[in-house]
Write a protein that holds these residues in place. Structure first.
Motif, PDB file in Angstrom:
ATOM      1  N   SER A   1     -27.834  53.192  76.966  1.00 56.31           N
ATOM      2  CA  SER A   1     -29.120  53.873  76.792  1.00 56.31           C
ATOM      3  C   SER A   1     -29.585  54.443  78.119  1.00 56.31           C
ATOM      4  N   PHE A   2     -30.077  55.657  78.052  1.00 55.87           N
ATOM      5  CA  PHE A   2     -30.638  56.310  79.233  1.00 55.87           C
ATOM      6  C   PHE A   2     -32.162  56.193  79.169  1.00 55.87           C
ATOM      7  N   ILE A   3     -32.741  55.775  80.287  1.00 49.25           N
ATOM      8  CA  ILE A   3     -34.179  55.483  80.317  1.00 49.25           C
ATOM      9  C   ILE A   3     -34.892  56.445  81.259  1.00 49.25           C
ATOM     10  N   GLU A   4     -35.999  56.993  80.804  1.00 53.21           N
ATOM     11  CA  GLU A   4     -36.839  57.793  81.706  1.00 53.21           C
ATOM     12  C   GLU A   4     -37.639  56.847  82.602  1.00 53.21           C
ATOM     13  N   GLU A   5     -37.684  57.144  83.891  1.00 53.94           N
ATOM     14  CA  GLU A   5     -38.427  56.271  84.817  1.00 53.94           C
ATOM     15  C   GLU A   5     -39.910  56.255  84.468  1.00 53.94           C
ATOM     16  N   MET A   6     -40.479  55.050  84.471  1.00 54.63           N
ATOM     17  CA  MET A   6     -41.907  54.905  84.175  1.00 54.63           C
ATOM     18  C   MET A   6     -42.674  54.571  85.459  1.00 54.63           C
ATOM     19  N   PRO A   7     -43.904  55.052  85.565  1.00 55.63           N
ATOM     20  CA  PRO A   7     -44.683  54.829  86.790  1.00 55.63           C
ATOM     21  C   PRO A   7     -45.381  53.470  86.776  1.00 55.63           C
TER      22      PRO A   7
ATOM     23  N   ILE B   1     -19.479  42.596  83.431  1.00 52.52           N
ATOM     24  CA  ILE B   1     -19.365  43.303  82.147  1.00 52.52           C
ATOM     25  C   ILE B   1     -18.074  42.853  81.459  1.00 52.52           C
ATOM     26  N   GLU B   2     -17.025  42.781  82.247  1.00 56.13           N
ATOM     27  CA  GLU B   2     -15.735  42.340  81.694  1.00 56.13           C
ATOM     28  C   GLU B   2     -15.831  40.904  81.175  1.00 56.13           C
ATOM     29  N   ALA B   3     -16.484  40.055  81.974  1.00 53.68           N
ATOM     30  CA  ALA B   3     -16.599  38.636  81.597  1.00 53.68           C
ATOM     31  C   ALA B   3     -17.399  38.485  80.305  1.00 53.68           C
ATOM     32  N   ALA B   4     -18.439  39.297  80.155  1.00 53.13           N
ATOM     33  CA  ALA B   4     -19.262  39.197  78.942  1.00 53.13           C
ATOM     34  C   ALA B   4     -18.444  39.606  77.721  1.00 53.13           C
ATOM     35  N   GLN B   5     -17.603  40.623  77.887  1.00 50.29           N
ATOM     36  CA  GLN B   5     -16.757  41.037  76.759  1.00 50.29           C
ATOM     37  C   GLN B   5     -15.747  39.937  76.434  1.00 50.29           C
ATOM     38  N   GLN B   6     -15.164  39.365  77.477  1.00 55.66           N
ATOM     39  CA  GLN B   6     -14.166  38.310  77.252  1.00 55.66           C
ATOM     40  C   GLN B   6     -14.791  37.073  76.628  1.00 55.66           C
ATOM     41  N   ALA B   7     -16.065  36.820  76.948  1.00 55.10           N
ATOM     42  CA  ALA B   7     -16.737  35.633  76.394  1.00 55.10           C
ATOM     43  C   ALA B   7     -17.062  35.818  74.913  1.00 55.10           C
ATOM     44  N   GLY B   8     -16.904  37.042  74.422  1.00 60.36           N
ATOM     45  CA  GLY B   8     -17.118  37.270  72.993  1.00 60.36           C
ATOM     46  C   GLY B   8     -18.532  37.725  72.658  1.00 60.36           C
ATOM     47  N   ILE B   9     -19.295  38.181  73.659  1.00 62.56           N
ATOM     48  CA  ILE B   9     -20.615  38.751  73.347  1.00 62.56           C
ATOM     49  C   ILE B   9     -20.354  40.065  72.617  1.00 62.56           C
ATOM     50  N   GLU B  10     -20.923  40.162  71.405  1.00 64.89           N
ATOM     51  CA  GLU B  10     -20.434  41.218  70.508  1.00 64.89           C
ATOM     52  C   GLU B  10     -20.894  42.613  70.895  1.00 64.89           C
ATOM     53  N   ARG B  11     -22.168  42.723  71.288  1.00 63.15           N
ATOM     54  CA  ARG B  11     -22.657  44.068  71.617  1.00 63.15           C
ATOM     55  C   ARG B  11     -23.227  44.058  73.010  1.00 63.15           C
ATOM     56  N   ILE B  12     -22.682  44.889  73.851  1.00 60.11           N
ATOM     57  CA  ILE B  12     -23.194  45.002  75.211  1.00 60.11           C
ATOM     58  C   ILE B  12     -23.701  46.427  75.380  1.00 60.11           C
ATOM     59  N   LYS B  13     -24.948  46.520  75.828  1.00 66.48           N
ATOM     60  CA  LYS B  13     -25.518  47.849  76.040  1.00 66.48           C
ATOM     61  C   LYS B  13     -25.819  48.016  77.520  1.00 66.48           C
ATOM     62  N   LEU B  14     -25.367  49.119  78.074  1.00 70.44           N
ATOM     63  CA  LEU B  14     -25.736  49.441  79.448  1.00 70.44           C
ATOM     64  C   LEU B  14     -27.076  50.155  79.422  1.00 70.44           C
ATOM     65  N   ASN B  15     -27.918  49.875  80.409  1.00 71.30           N
ATOM     66  CA  ASN B  15     -29.186  50.593  80.578  1.00 71.30           C
ATOM     67  C   ASN B  15     -29.109  51.372  81.874  1.00 71.30           C
TER      68      ASN B  15
END
Ligand code: SAM
Ligand code: SF4
Length: 334
Positions: free
Chosen positions: A191-197, A150-164
């Motif tokens: 984003s919070f995800i409801e588990e799908m079957p 996550i840190e590396a992606a921010q340092q690489a300049g990826i503008e928007r990082i979303k956790l799932n």
């Protein structure tokens, strides 16, 4: 002069499809308990589309008005030479956005190349901030690896990082607020995800483990007032903001909030099966078309356009209380 691609992918219900999720592999270095069985068998490699076939497919979708492609899997970054596909798709004229959903295991080393290829947004899955629990949920994953990615992606300049985060009762539902705080502290979206079957993953009580988005929203709301937002990222998340922060808090609620009315997406599995809906089995075998008519763009375009007639009105995960989708999530392409 070449004309702009036309939006021609419209289904029987007037929904325009402009978003493709392309699964580049069903393989993964994790075995998340809600996604896969522990002794998962993967497809023989010859059944997968080649990276060249995937690039051709991406080109066909973009020529038909698709504006966004998300690469997923399985774990997209474990596919050998996937960067060549990313480079090819990233240079397609008419494509507004190329994104990726990853478990973060390999991202530390690949983030700079992804940023250089024009990937501006990435989703990274993160269900727990406790190392042992993280390893229990993913069966093989190591939390420090993902955190450094996550840190590396921010340092690489990826503008928007979303956790799932897939939240499951008794597994990680006590971490909702901690996960939000982790995101806020780093200006990440979550984003919070409801588990799908999807698929039979063994002895799990999927329905009993369900924590609805509404319950999660209320829990967060006890600590941080959530302001409803009209923002959209083309996916199914509904977003909220917290005053004073740039982070967006999203909810993906396949159970409690049916998002089918505004569905703009289709998926292609790593075998080239075009899935018209996450929660149904309607599909078309695009690999057969590509291999029967190699390099024949009109043949592939026709097959995709005709497939729109099969897109169902909405998803039904259960039939008579039994899950009706037999595919695993890694085969579907999340
Ligand atoms: N391996 C990558 C990853 O985990 O981000 C990409 C593929 S994974 C199938 C995509 C997303 O689907 C992940 O965020 C994962 O948590 C989610 N997912 C997997 N199985 C799920 C399920 N049964 N219900 C809801 N979400 C699921
Ligand atoms: Fe792999 Fe992603 Fe499925 Fe976890 S959710 S097993 S990381 S494909």
């Amino acid at each position: 002069m070449q004309s702009e691609p036309q939006a021609v992918l419209e289904d029987r219900f007037g929904r325009v499809v402009d978003y493709l999720r392309l699964s580049v592999t069903d393989r993964c270095d994790f075995r998340c308990v809600y996604c896969m069985a522990e002794d998962m068998r993967f497809l023989p490699r010859q059944q997968l589309l080649t990276l060249e076939e995937m690039a051709f497919l991406g080109q066909a979708f973009v020529s038909l008005g698709v504006k966004r492609i998300r690469l997923t899997g399985g774990e997209p970054l474990v596919r050998k030479n996937v960067m060549s596909l990313i480079g090819n798709l990233g240079s397609l004229r008419g494509l507004d956005e190329l994104t990726l959903t990853t478990n973060g295991s390999q991202l530390r080393n690949t983030a700079p190349a992804l940023a250089a290829a024009g990937v501006r947004r990435i989703n990274i899955s993160l269900d727990s901030l406790h190392p042992e629990r993280f390893s229990a949920i993913t069966r093989t994953g190591k939390l420090p690896q993902v955190l450094s990615s996550i840190e590396a992606a921010q340092q690489a300049g990826i503008e928007r990082i979303k956790l799932n985060s897939v939240i499951v009762r008794g597994q990680n539902d006590d971490e909702v607020v901690a996960l939000v705080e982790f995101a806020l502290a780093r200006s990440l979206d979550i984003s919070f995800i409801e588990e799908m079957p999807l698929g039979d993953v063994g002895c799990r009580d999927r329905q009993g483990g369900l924590v609805t988005s509404e319950e999660i929203r209320q829990r967060i709301g006890d600590y941080y007032p959530l302001l409803a937002s009209t923002e959209s990222t083309a996916g199914p998340s509904r977003y909220y903001r917290i005053a004073g922060s740039t982070s967006r808090i999203g909810f993906i609620s396949p159970h409690s909030h049916n998002f089918c009315d505004s569905c703009n997406r289709v998926r292609v599995t790593c075998e080239g099966r075009l899935l018209l809906c996450l929660g149904n089995e309607h599909s078309v075998d695009l690999r057969a078309v590509i291999r029967r008519y190699p390099q024949d763009m009109p043949a592939l375009q026709n097959a995709i356009v005709n497939a729109m007639a099969l897109k169902p009105e909405r998803h039904y995960f259960y039939h008579d209380d039994k899950p009706q989708v037999l595919r695993f999530m890694n085969a579907t392409g999340g």
